[in-house]
Each structure stands twice: as structure tokens, then as C-alpha cells.
Write a protein that holds these residues in place. Structure first.
Motif, PDB file in Angstrom:
ATOM      1  N   GLY A 286      -1.205   7.187  -7.924  1.00 42.75           N
ATOM      2  CA  GLY A 286      -2.319   6.614  -7.185  1.00 42.75           C
ATOM      3  C   GLY A 286      -3.366   7.665  -6.864  1.00 42.75           C
ATOM      4  N   THR A 287      -4.487   7.209  -6.376  1.00 39.90           N
ATOM      5  CA  THR A 287      -5.566   8.083  -5.949  1.00 39.90           C
ATOM      6  C   THR A 287      -6.028   7.647  -4.570  1.00 39.90           C
ATOM      7  N   SER A 288      -6.659   8.555  -3.867  1.00 37.53           N
ATOM      8  CA  SER A 288      -7.248   8.202  -2.578  1.00 37.53           C
ATOM      9  C   SER A 288      -8.500   9.031  -2.381  1.00 37.53           C
ATOM     10  N   VAL A 289      -9.425   8.472  -1.643  1.00 40.74           N
ATOM     11  CA  VAL A 289     -10.654   9.180  -1.313  1.00 40.74           C
ATOM     12  C   VAL A 289     -11.126   8.680   0.051  1.00 40.74           C
ATOM     13  N   VAL A 290     -11.621   9.608   0.852  1.00 40.69           N
ATOM     14  CA  VAL A 290     -12.180   9.251   2.151  1.00 40.69           C
ATOM     15  C   VAL A 290     -13.639   8.886   1.916  1.00 40.69           C
ATOM     16  N   ARG A 291     -13.976   7.621   2.117  1.00 39.03           N
ATOM     17  CA  ARG A 291     -15.343   7.145   1.887  1.00 39.03           C
ATOM     18  C   ARG A 291     -16.243   7.393   3.080  1.00 39.03           C
ATOM     19  N   GLU A 292     -15.702   7.249   4.283  1.00 40.04           N
ATOM     20  CA  GLU A 292     -16.475   7.469   5.506  1.00 40.04           C
ATOM     21  C   GLU A 292     -15.545   8.051   6.549  1.00 40.04           C
ATOM     22  N   ALA A 293     -16.089   8.910   7.379  1.00 35.38           N
ATOM     23  CA  ALA A 293     -15.354   9.437   8.523  1.00 35.38           C
ATOM     24  C   ALA A 293     -16.391   9.866   9.551  1.00 35.38           C
TER      25      ALA A 293
ATOM     26  N   VAL B  39     -13.077   5.421  10.176  1.00 30.02           N
ATOM     27  CA  VAL B  39     -12.693   6.080   8.930  1.00 30.02           C
ATOM     28  C   VAL B  39     -12.458   4.992   7.893  1.00 30.02           C
ATOM     29  N   VAL B  40     -12.955   5.222   6.675  1.00 25.02           N
ATOM     30  CA  VAL B  40     -12.714   4.308   5.555  1.00 25.02           C
ATOM     31  C   VAL B  40     -12.076   5.127   4.438  1.00 25.02           C
ATOM     32  N   VAL B  41     -10.878   4.698   4.019  1.00 23.20           N
ATOM     33  CA  VAL B  41     -10.145   5.337   2.930  1.00 23.20           C
ATOM     34  C   VAL B  41     -10.023   4.312   1.813  1.00 23.20           C
ATOM     35  N   GLU B  42     -10.183   4.767   0.578  1.00 21.54           N
ATOM     36  CA  GLU B  42     -10.036   3.868  -0.558  1.00 21.54           C
ATOM     37  C   GLU B  42      -8.899   4.354  -1.440  1.00 21.54           C
ATOM     38  N   LEU B  43      -8.015   3.439  -1.797  1.00 20.82           N
ATOM     39  CA  LEU B  43      -6.896   3.735  -2.689  1.00 20.82           C
ATOM     40  C   LEU B  43      -7.190   3.158  -4.062  1.00 20.82           C
ATOM     41  N   GLY B  44      -6.797   3.864  -5.093  1.00 23.09           N
ATOM     42  CA  GLY B  44      -7.025   3.391  -6.458  1.00 23.09           C
ATOM     43  C   GLY B  44      -5.877   3.808  -7.354  1.00 23.09           C
ATOM     44  N   GLY B  45      -6.143   3.867  -8.646  1.00 19.15           N
ATOM     45  CA  GLY B  45      -5.087   4.200  -9.593  1.00 19.15           C
ATOM     46  C   GLY B  45      -3.994   3.157  -9.542  1.00 19.15           C
ATOM     47  N   THR B  46      -2.750   3.613  -9.526  1.00 15.31           N
ATOM     48  CA  THR B  46      -1.640   2.668  -9.523  1.00 15.31           C
ATOM     49  C   THR B  46      -1.454   1.977  -8.184  1.00 15.31           C
ATOM     50  N   CYS B  47      -2.213   2.377  -7.154  1.00 22.02           N
ATOM     51  CA  CYS B  47      -2.171   1.642  -5.879  1.00 22.02           C
ATOM     52  C   CYS B  47      -2.747   0.241  -6.069  1.00 22.02           C
ATOM     53  N   SER B  48      -3.660   0.103  -7.018  1.00 20.85           N
ATOM     54  CA  SER B  48      -4.261  -1.203  -7.306  1.00 20.85           C
ATOM     55  C   SER B  48      -3.212  -2.112  -7.905  1.00 20.85           C
ATOM     56  N   GLY B  49      -2.949  -3.197  -7.239  1.00 17.29           N
ATOM     57  CA  GLY B  49      -1.970  -4.147  -7.729  1.00 17.29           C
ATOM     58  C   GLY B  49      -0.534  -3.799  -7.372  1.00 17.29           C
ATOM     59  N   CYS B  50      -0.308  -2.685  -6.673  1.00 16.10           N
ATOM     60  CA  CYS B  50       1.044  -2.286  -6.285  1.00 16.10           C
ATOM     61  C   CYS B  50       1.530  -3.170  -5.141  1.00 16.10           C
ATOM     62  N   GLY B  51       2.755  -3.620  -5.226  1.00 17.48           N
ATOM     63  CA  GLY B  51       3.316  -4.513  -4.231  1.00 17.48           C
ATOM     64  C   GLY B  51       3.526  -3.895  -2.866  1.00 17.48           C
ATOM     65  N   ILE B  52       3.547  -2.552  -2.781  1.00 18.08           N
ATOM     66  CA  ILE B  52       3.742  -1.916  -1.480  1.00 18.08           C
ATOM     67  C   ILE B  52       2.498  -1.179  -0.991  1.00 18.08           C
ATOM     68  N   SER B  53       1.369  -1.403  -1.640  1.00 18.45           N
ATOM     69  CA  SER B  53       0.146  -0.713  -1.189  1.00 18.45           C
ATOM     70  C   SER B  53      -0.242  -1.139   0.223  1.00 18.45           C
ATOM     71  N   ASN B  54       0.123  -2.351   0.619  1.00 19.50           N
ATOM     72  CA  ASN B  54      -0.182  -2.788   1.988  1.00 19.50           C
ATOM     73  C   ASN B  54       0.629  -1.975   3.011  1.00 19.50           C
TER      74      ASN B  54
END
Length: 108
Positions: free
Chosen positions: A26-33, A40-55
Motif C-alpha cells: 500500500g501507499t499513503s500520503v498526507v494531503r493536508e495537516a 489532517v487528511v491522509v490518503e491510502l492507495g496501492g493495495t489499500c484500494s479495495g482491501c477488505g481491512i483498509s477500513n
């Protein structure tokens, strides 16, 4: 207090506290802080997208950021939809090569 911005401190925290994101592709990036508003706004991507435990990961990030940073009062964690891997919404994130939902899910 250091000269580092809240965004820089949260990024460093993400690297230290959430290595599981990178370990699973997965990937993560801080969009706002914003230290003034506490948002704070964090965005998850990569394999976090569609992952059943990303929540669960998102809930942990929300809870822990509020507990670990006095000035943080509101955390939004966004996860790109499963069709958005590799899109510009996840540039700058950690985790090396972006992986897609069709890649083998051998992380369990």
C-alpha cells in the motif's frame, strides 16, 4: 517544538507507526495537516484500494493520530476506489511500486 510542519511530523509518524501499509504494497500520503484547525487528511492507495481491512487501518490511523498529536482533532482517511491505483491521487506515497488488485494477495 521543532521547526517541522505538522504534515512533516505526520508523514514521519506514518512511516514509523504504519509499516504494515508498505509491507502489504500500500501507499499513503498526507494531503493536508493544519495545526491551527487540527484537521489532517491522509490518503491510502496501492493495495489499500479495495482491501477488505483498509477500513480497520483507517480507523487505527484516525484514533492514533488524535492520541499522538495534541493539535490534531479531526482526521479524514481516504482510500482510492479499486480502479484508481496508480492514479495521480496517490503520488508521493510510500510503498515502492504501486500494485493492482489483480496482483497476488499473498500477504495473509
Amino acid at each position: 517544538m521543532s521547526d517541522e510542519s505538522l504534515a512533516e511530523r505526520v508523514e514521519r509518524w506514518m512511516v514509523g507507526q504504519m509499516p504494515i501499509i508498505q509491507m502489504h504494497g500500500g501507499t499513503s500520503v498526507v494531503r493536508e495537516a493544519d495545526a491551527e484547525t487540527g484537521e489532517v487528511v491522509v490518503e491510502l492507495g496501492g493495495t489499500c484500494s479495495g482491501c477488505g481491512i483498509s477500513n480497520i487501518t483507517a480507523d487505527n490511523i484516525r484514533r492514533d493520530l488524535i492520541m499522538d498529536f495534541d493539535e490534531v482533532t479531526d482526521v479524514t482517511v481516504r482510500t482510492a476506489s479499486s480502479g484508481d491505483q496508480g492514479a495521480s491521487t496517490v503520488e508521493g506515497g510510500r510503498g515502492g511500486e504501486l500494485q493492482h488488485e489483480t496482483d497476488p494477495a499473498n500477504h495473509f
